[in-house]
Structure formats: structure tokens, C-alpha cells
Scaffold this active site. Structure first.
Site, PDB file in Angstrom:
ATOM      1  NE  ARG A   2     -10.113   7.957  -7.369  1.00  0.00           N
ATOM      2  CZ  ARG A   2     -10.653   7.311  -8.383  1.00  0.00           C
ATOM      3  NH1 ARG A   2     -11.146   7.979  -9.405  1.00  0.00           N
ATOM      4  NH2 ARG A   2     -10.712   5.998  -8.387  1.00  0.00           N
ATOM      5  CG  HIS A  47     -12.334  11.721  -3.993  1.00  0.00           C
ATOM      6  ND1 HIS A  47     -11.615  11.351  -2.871  1.00  0.00           N
ATOM      7  CD2 HIS A  47     -12.510  10.595  -4.729  1.00  0.00           C
ATOM      8  CE1 HIS A  47     -11.358  10.042  -2.928  1.00  0.00           C
ATOM      9  NE2 HIS A  47     -11.883   9.562  -4.056  1.00  0.00           N
ATOM     10  NE  ARG A  76      -6.863   9.276  -2.694  1.00  0.00           N
ATOM     11  CZ  ARG A  76      -7.641   8.255  -2.989  1.00  0.00           C
ATOM     12  NH1 ARG A  76      -8.728   8.009  -2.267  1.00  0.00           N
ATOM     13  NH2 ARG A  76      -7.360   7.469  -4.007  1.00  0.00           N
ATOM     14  CD  GLU A 103     -21.701  12.263   4.749  1.00  0.00           C
ATOM     15  OE1 GLU A 103     -22.849  12.172   5.244  1.00  0.00           O
ATOM     16  OE2 GLU A 103     -21.286  11.500   3.848  1.00  0.00           O
ATOM     17  CG  PHE A 135     -20.300  13.495   0.233  1.00  0.00           C
ATOM     18  CD1 PHE A 135     -20.949  13.649  -0.984  1.00  0.00           C
ATOM     19  CD2 PHE A 135     -19.793  12.242   0.546  1.00  0.00           C
ATOM     20  CE1 PHE A 135     -21.092  12.579  -1.870  1.00  0.00           C
ATOM     21  CE2 PHE A 135     -19.929  11.169  -0.323  1.00  0.00           C
ATOM     22  CZ  PHE A 135     -20.578  11.344  -1.545  1.00  0.00           C
ATOM     23  CG  ASP A 172     -14.878   8.249  -7.716  1.00  0.00           C
ATOM     24  OD1 ASP A 172     -14.991   7.048  -7.969  1.00  0.00           O
ATOM     25  OD2 ASP A 172     -14.157   8.687  -6.810  1.00  0.00           O
ATOM     26  CB  SER A 178     -11.914   7.297   0.124  1.00  0.00           C
ATOM     27  OG  SER A 178     -12.379   6.141  -0.532  1.00  0.00           O
TER      28      SER A 178
END
Length: 361
Positions: A198, A139, A35, A89, A115, A147, A62
Site C-alpha cells: 500500500r 496491503h 499496487r 473472495e 483476505f 488500516d 484499492s
């Protein structure tokens, strides 16, 4: 300026800029999450191209989707080039499709990979309509650690790969992340998903970046003169496969590591070469049992390569969610550590030594 925004991305200028960026990465060898690698690549992309618009569904910090010079779009001031979509989203994905169809800008937007289900209707329309929307989804694995299971995309990558006309990238390091961005942002009729980590990952590539190897779909990252087996991995599991190769080498077992970070389509010539040269494959990717290993098996069957194999072992997640812990603990609990991969490769090789044909799935 109007014509520049209406024009397709300048692929030649971006190729030169990405090649220079990759050359620096292979010297500096940063160990960062992909990321973060994506943010670094976006600094190059957004500096080179005049009409990119970034954004995130309330996860900018994030997803690392905002570069230094970007300014947010605000009420009454639409001159910015970054959109804070809020926790919307589906709205973000639908809006990006509309922006692409309008034709002036190339949007990208970020959220967590778990998501993607909230975006799926609009993502499916991206693929169906043939619009090159770019989805930045971070992630990407159980390596997200603390998480926990609500954020673990254990089945998500497989479901996205199953979608027609959708490019799904899972880069292993900063170099592959930059190359994935070059492909995604210059696509003309196919949307892309960048599945990004992540946790920090080492830079594995050492070439000068003159050629975008990510376009090949898969390639040999580590080779040996005499192959006993090949380990095929994607994303953060490539680091694990490289560590397992070191452990096996210490035992006198010679293995190649193939990196399939862009797993659809798989490179037919590469798979044929891997099968022909030793006929023992071990695949590893965190994900459900219908994921990467099943994709490799399907490809082998579709190209008539499976009959030439002596053995194949596919390592995936157990069909359950994993409790939260550090990334290393998560991979150990899931049976996907370097030691686990070493053990499984040893088992496959032992089995093939005792019989002519073994299929281990």
C-alpha cells in the site's frame, strides 16, 4: 480471434513489451506503491495480450486491478473484460479457476492479502489442479499503516509459501512488479500470488530490463568488493535493507544487499556464494517467526550450506498484531526500521569477531 484466445499467451511479445516498460521505469524511477506499479504493468499486459480478464472482490480502487481500456461485464452484456465479483473472495477465486480450465481466457483477481484465507480453498485447488490463476493481493505488510491489525497479513505470506505449486511474489519496486507479472501471466501449470504494498516504494533497479531477473528467485541488488555481511530482504523491507547498508557503510562496515522477492525456490548458487564470501547473513521480512527467515534456514540446511556459516540473524515481527499507525511508526514499533537492522547487523558482526562459530537465530 477464437484461435488467439485459445492460444497460450505470446511470451515473446510480452517479453519485449515488459522490457520496454522496465527500461522506462529505470529512467523515470517512480516512487509508488507496488499496487500502483501493478496497475502500470497491467496496462502493458492487457494491451499486449488479447485474452486477459481482470477483476476484484469489491476492492478495485484499492487493488488497482482495472486498466483504462477495460470494460465491466454487466447483466445482459458479457462483452466486457473486467468482473466486479462483489465481496465474494472465495467465489472470485473459484470462478477464476473455472475460467482458466475453460481455456479461453487468462483471469486475474484482487483482494487484500489478509483476505487470502477467504480464498484459500480455491487457491489450494489452483495449485492442486495445476491451473495458472493469478491472485493480486495488496496491503501486504504492516506498512499498510492506519488500516490496522484486522488487515495485517502477518502470517499470511508464510502460509502461502508453504503451499506446494504456488508462486509467491513480493516485489520491492515497480521493476520487479512488472517482471512478476510477466512470469505469472505466462505460467502454464502454476498459480501465482502477487503480494503488493500500500505504501510508496522507490525504484531500486537500474538495469535496462533486457533480462527478467525476478526469474532468478533472488539476486544481489547492492554489492561491495569486501563483504562483512549480507542483508537479505523481500518486498518493502528491501528499501529498509538498502538504507541500513548506507548507515553501516558510514561506519566502515561493508554489506551486500540481496533481494529475494520471489523467495520460493531460493537460488542455490546465490546462497552458496553469499555464504562462501563472508559467512554472515541477516534476513529481514515483516511476518511471523515461521516466515522468511525460517525459509532461508531450511534452504541452508537442505543444501548443506549452514555448516559453513559463522552467523545468521533472522529479523521478523514479534508474535503479535501491531496497532495502527503510520508505516514508519509501525516498522519502528516492530523493530524492523533501518536503524534496528543496522544495530542487529552490528551485534552479529561483534559476536563473530569473538568466537569461531556463532549461530544466532
Amino acid at each position: 480471434a477464437f484461435d488467439a484466445h485459445r492460444a497460450a499467451p505470446d511470451a515473446a511479445a510480452l517479453r519485449a513489451a515488459i522490457a520496454g516498460h522496465v527500461a522506462r521505469l529505470t529512467v523515470e524511477k517512480p516512487k509508488v506503491a507496488t499496487r500502483k506499479s501493478s496497475e502500470m504493468a497491467l496496462e502493458v499486459v492487457n494491451t499486449t495480450l488479447p485474452n486477459t480478464i481482470g477483476g476484484s472482490a469489491d476492492l478495485t480502487g484499492s487493488n488497482n486491478t482495472r486498466t483504462k481500456a477495460q470494460r465491466p461485464v454487466k447483466p445482459g452484456d458479457y462483452s466486457g473484460d473486467y468482473i466486479h465479483y462483489g465481496i465474494r473472495e472465495h467465489g472470485m477465486a473459484a470462478a477464476m479457476n473455472g475460467i482458466v480450465l475453460h481455456g479461453m481466457f487468462r483471469p486475474y483477481g484482487g483482494t487484500f492479502l489478509a483476505f487470502a484465507d477467504y480464498c484459500r480453498g480455491a487457491m489450494r485447488l489452483s495449485a492442486l489442479m495445476g491451473v495458472p490463476t493469478v491472485y493480486v493481493m495488496t496491503h501486504d505488510s504492516i506498512g499498510l499503516g492506519e488500516d490496522g491489525p484486522t488487515h495485517q497479513p502477518v502470517e499470511t505470506i508464510a502460509s502461502l509459501r508453504a503451499m506446494p505449486n504456488m508462486l509467491v511474489f513480493r516485489p520491492a519496486d515497480a521493476v520487479e512488479t512488472a517482471e512478476a507479472w510477466e512470469i505469472a501471466i505466462t505460467e502454464t501449470a502454476t498459480p501465482s500470488v502477487l503480494c503488493l504494498s500500500r505504501q510508496n516504494l522507490p525504484t531500486l533497479r537500474s538495469d535496462d530490463g533486457a533480462v527478467n531477473r525476478t526469474r532468478d528467485g533472488a539476486y544481489v541488488l547492492r554489492d561491495v568488493s569486501r563483504r562483512d555481511a549480507t542483508l537479505i530482504a523481500t518486498g518493502s523491507e528491501v528499501e529498509i535493507a538498502m538504507a541500513a547498508a548506507d548507515l553501516l557503510a558510514a561506519e566502515g562496515i561493508h554489506v551486500t544487499v540481496a533481494d529475494a522477492r520471489f523467495a520460493k525456490p531460493l537460488d542455490t548458487d546465490l546462497i552458496a556464494d553469499l555464504v562462501a564470501r563472508h559467512r554472515v547473513l541477516v534476513t529481514v521480512e515483516q511476518g511471523s517467526t515461521g516466515g522468511f527467515g525460517a525459509l532461508v534456514l531450511h534452504h541452508l540446511a537442505a543444501t548443506d550450506q549452514i555448516q559453513r556459516l559463522r552467523a545468521i540473524r533472522t529479523l521478523t515481527l514479534p508474535d503479535r498484531f501491531i496497532d495502527q499507525a503510520s508505516p514508519s511508526q509501525m516498522y519502528a514499533w516492530a523493530g524492523l526500521s533501518a536503524q534496528d537492522l543496522t544495530t542487529e547487523a552490528r551485534k552479529v558482526l561483534s559476536a563473530t569477531a569473538k568466537t569461531k562459530i556463532v549461530r544466532i537465530v
